[in-house]
Design an enzyme around this catalytic site. Structure first.
Site, PDB file in Angstrom:
ATOM      1  CB  CYS A   1      21.410  46.337 -27.684  1.00 18.42           C
ATOM      2  SG  CYS A   1      19.693  46.541 -28.223  1.00 18.42           S
TER       3      CYS A   1
ATOM      4  CG  HIS B   1      19.905  49.219 -24.752  1.00 20.67           C
ATOM      5  ND1 HIS B   1      20.631  49.027 -25.904  1.00 20.67           N
ATOM      6  CD2 HIS B   1      20.794  49.120 -23.728  1.00 20.67           C
ATOM      7  CE1 HIS B   1      21.909  48.842 -25.593  1.00 20.67           C
ATOM      8  NE2 HIS B   1      22.035  48.885 -24.277  1.00 20.67           N
TER       9      HIS B   1
ATOM     10  CG  HIS C   1      25.374  47.939 -23.066  1.00 19.09           C
ATOM     11  ND1 HIS C   1      24.647  49.075 -23.309  1.00 19.09           N
ATOM     12  CD2 HIS C   1      26.495  48.373 -22.429  1.00 19.09           C
ATOM     13  CE1 HIS C   1      25.283  50.136 -22.843  1.00 19.09           C
ATOM     14  NE2 HIS C   1      26.409  49.739 -22.302  1.00 19.09           N
TER      15      HIS C   1
END
Length: 158
Positions: A72, A122, A134
């Site tokens: 990520c 994240h 993402h």
């Protein structure tokens, strides 16, 4: 055509309309997953969003920073690097480095941080309409997804 008009287009290898030409015509660039009402926070943010979208389908790899595999924060780091901005490596470090933005003030290209308590776990790039680009997890790939949690914070890269 007014300067406020948004001009969506598809770029092809045969003849791409440059961003400068488009700007001179009073238009703006829309990237896949982007929306006219969620204009990019800056030219760097718009470019980073464009780069992230171009990586659609690239496989997830823990620690991956591109150009073909990403985790990520590796995707956000890579996308902003290609846009001329430097970010630190991890999602938490990126959160610490960005300027806080309210949900109502978020713009395309801002970073979206998912957290649990004080820990950021994240990050993705806001694409508009409640969606992010993402690289979510092992066994997955870079993709456009709806923001699935209310536990998010937004950050703008300076």
């Amino acid at each position: 055509m007014s300067a406020q008009t948004n001009v969506p287009f598809l770029m092809s290898r045969a003849g791409a309309v440059s961003a400068l030409t488009l700007a001179a015509m009073g238009g703006s660039l829309l990237v896949p997953g982007g929306t006219p009402e969620a204009q990019a926070a800056s030219s760097h943010a718009g470019k980073a969003l464009e780069v992230a979208a171009s990586k659609k389908g690239s496989p997830y790899r823990y620690g991956g920073t591109g150009p073909s595999r990403f985790d990520c924060s590796g995707l956000t780091l890579y996308s902003y690097k290609k846009a001329g901005k430097k970010l630190p490596r991890t999602a938490q470090q990126q959160y610490n480095r960005t300027k806080r933005v309210s949900a109502s003030g978020r713009k395309a290209g801002d970073l979206v941080f998912f957290h649990s308590g004080g820990y950021v776990y994240h990050v993705g790039i806001y694409a508009g309409k409640g969606k992010i680009w993402h690289s979510p997890k092992r066994g997955s790939w870079v993709k456009l997804d709806k923001i699935w949690s209310k536990n998010v914070r937004y950050g703008r890269v300076g």
